[in-house]
Each structure stands twice: as C-alpha cells, then as structure tokens.
Design an enzyme around this catalytic site. Structure first.
Site, PDB file in Angstrom:
ATOM      1  N   GLY A   1       0.819  -1.199   0.000  1.00  0.00           N
ATOM      2  CA  GLY A   1       0.000   0.000   0.000  1.00  0.00           C
ATOM      3  C   GLY A   1       0.856   1.253   0.000  1.00  0.00           C
TER       4      GLY A   1
ATOM      5  CD  GLU B   1       8.527   2.141   6.017  1.00  0.00           C
ATOM      6  OE1 GLU B   1       7.619   1.801   5.228  1.00  0.00           O
ATOM      7  OE2 GLU B   1       9.008   1.368   6.864  1.00  0.00           O
TER       8      GLU B   1
ATOM      9  CG  HIS C   1       7.023   3.971   8.756  1.00  0.00           C
ATOM     10  ND1 HIS C   1       7.358   3.139   9.797  1.00  0.00           N
ATOM     11  CD2 HIS C   1       6.106   3.294   8.017  1.00  0.00           C
ATOM     12  CE1 HIS C   1       6.655   2.012   9.700  1.00  0.00           C
ATOM     13  NE2 HIS C   1       5.873   2.083   8.626  1.00  0.00           N
TER      14      HIS C   1
ATOM     15  CG  HIS D   1       1.370   3.513   8.219  1.00  0.00           C
ATOM     16  ND1 HIS D   1       1.029   2.750   9.309  1.00  0.00           N
ATOM     17  CD2 HIS D   1       2.446   2.919   7.676  1.00  0.00           C
ATOM     18  CE1 HIS D   1       1.871   1.738   9.415  1.00  0.00           C
ATOM     19  NE2 HIS D   1       2.748   1.814   8.434  1.00  0.00           N
ATOM     20  CD  GLU D   2       3.740   3.930   4.424  1.00  0.00           C
ATOM     21  OE1 GLU D   2       4.827   3.716   4.988  1.00  0.00           O
ATOM     22  OE2 GLU D   2       2.837   3.060   4.365  1.00  0.00           O
TER      23      GLU D   2
ATOM     24  CE1 TYR E   1       2.258  -4.508   9.366  1.00  0.00           C
ATOM     25  CE2 TYR E   1       1.808  -2.166   9.222  1.00  0.00           C
ATOM     26  CZ  TYR E   1       2.420  -3.299   8.731  1.00  0.00           C
ATOM     27  OH  TYR E   1       3.204  -3.206   7.608  1.00  0.00           O
TER      28      TYR E   1
ATOM     29  NE  ARG F   1      -2.665  -1.777  -0.348  1.00  0.00           N
ATOM     30  CZ  ARG F   1      -3.435  -0.845   0.203  1.00  0.00           C
ATOM     31  NH1 ARG F   1      -4.341  -0.222  -0.514  1.00  0.00           N
ATOM     32  NH2 ARG F   1      -3.293  -0.533   1.473  1.00  0.00           N
TER      33      ARG F   1
ATOM     34  CG  ASP G   1       9.012 -11.053   1.922  1.00  0.00           C
ATOM     35  OD1 ASP G   1       8.510  -9.970   2.282  1.00  0.00           O
ATOM     36  OD2 ASP G   1       9.885 -11.140   1.040  1.00  0.00           O
TER      37      ASP G   1
ATOM     38  CD  GLU H   1       5.405  -1.267   9.486  1.00  0.00           C
ATOM     39  OE1 GLU H   1       4.447  -0.470   9.587  1.00  0.00           O
ATOM     40  OE2 GLU H   1       6.297  -1.142   8.612  1.00  0.00           O
TER      41      GLU H   1
HETATM   42  N1  BES Z   1       6.767  -0.672   5.701  1.00  0.00           N
HETATM   43  C1  BES Z   1       5.443  -1.077   5.399  1.00  0.00           C
HETATM   44  C2  BES Z   1       5.346  -1.904   4.144  1.00  0.00           C
HETATM   45  C3  BES Z   1       6.120  -3.198   4.178  1.00  0.00           C
HETATM   46  C4  BES Z   1       6.119  -4.007   5.287  1.00  0.00           C
HETATM   47  C5  BES Z   1       6.803  -3.600   3.070  1.00  0.00           C
HETATM   48  C6  BES Z   1       6.849  -5.183   5.278  1.00  0.00           C
HETATM   49  C7  BES Z   1       7.504  -4.775   3.059  1.00  0.00           C
HETATM   50  C8  BES Z   1       7.528  -5.569   4.171  1.00  0.00           C
HETATM   51  C9  BES Z   1       4.504   0.126   5.258  1.00  0.00           C
HETATM   52  O1  BES Z   1       4.796   1.167   6.111  1.00  0.00           O
HETATM   53  C10 BES Z   1       3.107  -0.346   5.584  1.00  0.00           C
HETATM   54  O2  BES Z   1       2.896  -0.784   6.673  1.00  0.00           O
HETATM   55  N2  BES Z   1       2.199  -0.254   4.628  1.00  0.00           N
HETATM   56  C11 BES Z   1       0.830  -0.664   4.777  1.00  0.00           C
HETATM   57  C12 BES Z   1      -0.078   0.500   4.982  1.00  0.00           C
HETATM   58  C13 BES Z   1      -0.336   0.862   6.385  1.00  0.00           C
HETATM   59  C14 BES Z   1      -1.366   1.969   6.460  1.00  0.00           C
HETATM   60  C15 BES Z   1      -0.744  -0.284   7.274  1.00  0.00           C
HETATM   61  C16 BES Z   1       0.390  -1.354   3.495  1.00  0.00           C
HETATM   62  O3  BES Z   1       1.211  -1.454   2.587  1.00  0.00           O
HETATM   63  O4  BES Z   1      -0.736  -1.785   3.405  1.00  0.00           O
HETATM   64 ZN    ZN Z   2       4.385   0.740   8.107  1.00  0.00          ZN
END
Ligand code: BES
Ligand code: ZN
Length: 613
Positions: free
Chosen positions: A269, A272, A300, A296-297, A384, A564, A376, A319
């Site tokens: 989504g 950061e 970070h 959110h970003e 979160y 996504r 991953d 997170e």
């Molecule tokens: N840093 C994360 C995305 C991420 C996490 C990429 C782990 C790769 C591995 C980013 O800050 C994030 O949490 N994005 C969320 C949105 C957020 C509002 C919860 C997303 O991508 O949905």
């Molecule tokens: Zn995040």
C-alpha cells in the site's frame, strides 16, 4: 537452515559487530534492454576487530570484481553457497595491516529476476511509451539490488549517481543532487544524497516517465502524467499531516517529503522510503478516504526511519508504533472518536488474523523468533495491531495521551539515528516512568511480547462510531430471506467511508451470506459501481464466500489489474477455496504471474499451492 547467518540478525549473513559499513556510494547504469543495474558500489568500512573480514549479503548478484577503491587493486573475495530466501554470503578479505577504515569498490550487476526490482514493459505503464523500473527492498531484498549489510541493525548514509535514458526521470529515497550529461547523448546521470544514516531496506529507486506537482513547502507528488493531477488532489493534505506529526514527534530531519504514485503492480500500500514515500495507485479513491496510508508513511519518518528495529524480529517497534501514531494523526484531523474507531477496527483485524493463523502459531507473538524464517513469510497484521494495542494500553495505564505523547517524543529523541530492540525500548519505558514502576510491574510482559494469540488485555475503546456498523451488520444477519426490502442506500447515508468498510469487514467475519442477500446488498448499496479499493476488496471477498457467480469476473479483473498483496492474496485464496473458481484462479495466475513483482508471484504461488518449476 540458518547456515552462516548472523547471531544478531537471523536474516542476514553480515557481521557488523566486527566490521561495519558506514557509507555507500552507488554508481550504476539502468539497462532496460537487459533488465539489470550494472556498475559499482563503493563502501566505506570500519573494522572493529583487527582480524575480521568484511561480510556482506547478496542475492542473485553477479559480483565481477572487488577492489581497493583508492588503488583499484583487486581484493580476494568468496561467495558462499546460496541459502534459500536469504541469498549468498559475500566475504571480502581485508589486508592484514591494522587500519581501521577501508574503502572498497565492488563491480557488479543485478539479475533480471532481482527480487527487489520490477521492470515494466511500456505496455504495463499508463503512458504505454516508456519502460519503468521500481524497487521494493523491505524486508530483505536490498541484497538483490546491491551488495550490502542487509540488516536494519546497520545504518549508513548514501550517495548515488544513476545513469538512465535521458527522457526518463530517476528518483531515489534521498535528496536530489542535480543531473549531469553523459558521454552517451541518449543517457543522463542523476545524483542523489542521503545525509541521514538509514538501514538498507530504505534504499529505493524509481525510473520512469514521471511528472510532478507541488503539494506543499517540502513536498511534491510524482507519477506518470496520466495520474499526477488526480494524485495531487487526493494527497493535498500531506503538509497538514506532516506538521501534526512534527508537533507530536519532533523535528522532521529528512528535508524533503515527496510522494510517488506507482503503477498498479506495486506490491504494498505504501512504503516509507525516506524523502520519497512510495504509494499504490489503489489509494486514489477520489475522496481522500484512503490517505491514512500517507499518515502512516509520514509517521515512519520517526518510528522506523529514525528509530529503527535492530532486526525483523522487532518489526513491531516500527509498525506497531507507526500504526499507533498514524491513528493519532487521524484523530487529530477527524477527532478522538475516529481514532477509537480505527483502534477497534484494528482489534477486530487482529482477531481475524489470529483466527486465520491459529492462536498457537508462533508467528502471532509480538516478538517472533525468525531463525530460519523468511520475514516475508512472517508478515501479518499482528505486529501492527498487537503493537498498537500494547501502546494504547500503556497510554491508558500511564496517564493518557498528554503524558504518553511526551514519552513518545522523549523516546524518539533518545534513540534517533540508532537501531534498537524491544528490551531497549522497555528499559527506557521503565526509566522514563520510574515513578510509576508499580503500574509497569503489574503488566504481563511475557504474554504481551512473547506469547502467541490475542493480547492478555483488551483496552476499552469509545464504540460510538463502530456501533452503527455492528448494528447494520446484525440487521443483515438477522433478516429473513423474504424480508430484504427493508434495506436501502439510506442505511449507509450517514456512514463515512471507513464505516462502510468496517461494516463489510464485520459481515466477512460472519457465516457466508446467501446469494439472495449478496445480490440485495450489492444493489442496495451500489457496490458494483463502488471503486474505492478497500470497499471493492471486501465486496469481492463477500461474494466469493457466498459462492455468488456474478462476482467471479470482477474478482478476476481486480486481481489482474493490481498487485497490492494485501488485496490480491486473500482474493486468490478465496478463489482457491471454491471449486468453481479454483481452476480459474490458477489459470489466471499462470497467465499473469510474469507481470507481477517477484514477491507477489512467489507469495501467490504458495497460496495457490503451485510448486515452482
Ligand atoms: N513498511 C510497510 C510496508 C512493508 C512491510 C513492506 C513489510 C515490506 C515488508 C509500510 O509502512 C506499511 O505498513 N504499509 C501498509 C499500509 C499501512 C497503512 C498499514 C500497506 O502497505 O498496506
Ligand atoms: Zn508501516
């Protein structure tokens, strides 16, 4: 498993406690015809143990030469055997001389299937004329873009000089530092500088036919020209959110805060990347209802990018904290009830995640053990939401937002520019609240941090906004099949977009709706025409759960058009569950996996139980 991996970071081969990289210069050419980056990196290295050699992470890299940067004489190196998911260890022999600092040049190329990079053909872009390249390094893909100590425990400054076709724009997670002409008239050199030390997972690059619009005094939005005006409108509140965050957490040290709206295959989504947050185009709802991802970003910029987790076992430190601060930013814009609504939504999300993963699943611990585990694979909403819940619980226990906000600020000030673990944070909490030690001592820390399943305590939230969603959900559940005329658009006329989405989430956690109810729900609330991605996602999942044939087409379209993972993985899994769609899902996957980013294709193959060739 785990062979040669580090004691302090189970997902990296590197040995920063003995020999650490402190600065990186990246000098590469972007070769779209071969789909590779080729060139060199210069690493500044500090040897802490006079006998230690330098150990780096690599994955699918072609390491051509290792040289002393100053003399350009070759240095001996060995590449270890590939270890699944973690790549290969690169060991560089350092001279016997006792010198603490070294400058090392590594000539290398990436592979076309680098897990960090996605190379798009012109036909996969909005403009259809130019190719496009973007990266996604978190959690451990930086090693497939450059040789580095790919652990968040190591933070380095970086500079870069990137050669790319002159008609394209190159951006990185850094401040732009000018452009130069190249010997080749068809190419241009783009320079970047990141003065704040960052972990490797925050190195990022994008190359494409990009345009920009100004959003505020330190912000531009970048994207292909087809989206740029719409995006500028959608994210017009960026400066407002930045200044709320600054008030909450202290000075914004990154100089620039730009946004980049990527093509639909971007796998997350938001990401950061410092100075340049990467965003999925699925946030373009038209009504700013999905800008919480930007909040959110932005958060970070402090939690994660300034105070970093030492390894990915402490992922919640970024997170969980960031989710907590995101909610504070939204609360400050839309009021405290909105914050509580989101917190409650998060709690339900956590219940759902833990139910799906199993409440004894070790990956549901706030601080999991990642030895031999690909981060991953460990990813879920647990860090979160459990993280958020712990922080909310502490806030309530320790005196409310005023007191806790001061703590957050002090905590960031104490650990900025460092990488820390959960114990360091907890010790600081005890130190800061030394007068409230009796309260802290009563907390069941072992349950919160190291036990699987739901948290030991559920905080009390203001339910005023959430109750309306629960009520409407119950009406649907309790309605008789012949009693559906009672439902109409009026039911949700007063709902905010997050309330609509929460209402659909609640329905999803119930037994499947009958096809008749599903049709009525769709008609009553105009769901066919709703293109808000969060709402459409839940509508499609509801339809698949109901085994409603009309949903199959929209479902396949949705997962084909976007990458996504948060959306695509559950829908593919749902399609896999239903006999009617299983084969279609697998076929659709095979037809389109080449257009997906590696990590998306890889995750889906697992979900669809497709074994790799
Ligand atoms: N840093 C994360 C995305 C991420 C996490 C990429 C782990 C790769 C591995 C980013 O800050 C994030 O949490 N994005 C969320 C949105 C957020 C509002 C919860 C997303 O991508 O949905
Ligand atoms: Zn995040």
């Amino acid at each position: 498993m785990g062979e040669g991996l580090s004691e302090i970071d189970p997902n990296s081969f590197s040995n920063p406690e003995q020999c650490i990289v402190t600065d990186i210069h990246i000098n590469v050419e972007v070769d779209f015809s071969r789909k590779i980056l080729k060139g060199y990196v210069d690493l500044s290295v500090e040897r802490k143990n006079p006998k230690a050699d330098l150990v780096l992470d690599t994955r699918d890299l072609n390491v051509i030469n290792v040289r002393n940067k100053n003399t350009l004489s070759k240095m001996a190196f060995t590449l270890g055997e590939p270890v699944e998911n973690f790549g290969r260890k690169l060991e560089i022999k350092l001279p016997k001389r006792i010198s603490k600092k070294y400058n090392i040049r590594i000539d290398y190329e990436t592979a076309p299937h680098s897990t960090a990079l996605q190379w798009l053909e012109p036909c996969q872009t909005a403009g259809k004329k130019h190719p496009y390249l973007f990266s996604q390094c978190e959690p451990i893909h930086a090693r497939s873009m450059l040789p580095c100590q790919d652990t968040p425990g190591v933070k380095t400054t970086y500079t870069a000089s990137i050669t790319a076709p002159y008609e394209l724009t190159v951006l990185m997670s850094a401040v732009r530092d000018g452009e130069e002409i190249d010997d080749d008239p068809l190419m241009k050199k783009y320079k970047f500088i990141q003065k704040v030390p960052i972990p490797s997972y925050l190195i990022a690059i994008v190359v494409g036919a990009l345009e920009s619009r100004e959003l505020g005094p330190r912000s531009h939005i970048w994207s292909e020209k087809e989206y740029v005006d719409k995006a500028a409108e959608e994210f017009s509140e960026t400066e407002k959110m930045l200044s709320i965050a600054e008030k909450l957490l202290g000075e914004y040290v990154w100089e620039v805060y730009d946004l980049l709206l990527l093509p639909p295959s971007f796998p997350v989504g938001g990401m950061e990347n410092p100075c340049l947050t990467f965003l999925t185009p699925t946030l373009l709802a038209g009504d700013k209802s999905l800008v919480d991802v930007v909040a959110h970003e932005i958060a970070h910029s402090w939690t994660g990018n300034l105070v970093t987790n030492r390894n990915f076992e402490h992922f919640w430190l970024k997170e969980g904290f960031t989710n907590f601060i995101e909610n504070k930013i939204i609360g400050s814009m839309h009021g405290e009830p909105a914050r509580h609504f989101r917190a409650l939504e998060g709690w339900k999300e956590l219940e759902y995640a833990i139910e799906t993963l199993g409440d004894q699943n070790p990956l549901t611990k706030l601080v999991p053990d990642l030895k031999g585990v690909d981060p991953d694979d460990a990813f879920s909403s647990v860090p979160y939401e459990k993280g958020h819940t712990l922080l909310y619980y502490l806030e309530t226990l320790l005196g409310g937002p005023d007191v806790f906000d001061e703590f957050l600020k002090a905590y960031i000030d104490e650990y900025k520019y460092q990488s820390i673990d959960t114990d360091t944070w907890k010790n600081y909490l005890y130190k800061y609240f030394s007068e409230k030690e009796d309260i802290l001592k009563k907390i069941d820390w072992n349950a919160w941090l190291y036990s699987p399943g739901m948290p030991p305590v559920k905080p009390e939230y203001d339910c005023s906004l959430a109750q309306k969603c629960v009520d409407l959900c119950n009406r649907w559940i309790n309605a008789g099949e012949n009693d559906l005329e009672q439902f109409s658009i009026k039911d949700i006329a007063e709902f905010s977009s997050p309330q609509c989405r929460e209402f659909l989430s609640l329905l999803l956690q119930q037994e499947p709706l009958s096809v008749k109810k599903m049709e009525k729900l769709t008609d009553a609330y105009n769901l066919r025409e709703n293109h808000n991605s969060e709402i459409r996602f839940r509508w499609i999942r509801l339809g698949l759960k109901s085994q409603w044939k009309e949903i199959i087409d929209p479902a396949l379209k949705f997962v084909t058009n976007i990458g996504r993972m948060k959306f695509v993985r559950p829908i593919y899994r749902d399609m896999y569950e239903w006999n009617e769609t299983r084969e279609k899902a697998v076929l659709n996957y095979h037809e389109h996996s080449k257009e997906m980013m590696y990590m998306t294709a890889f995750a889906l193959a697992k979900d669809l139980q497709i074994s790799e060739d």
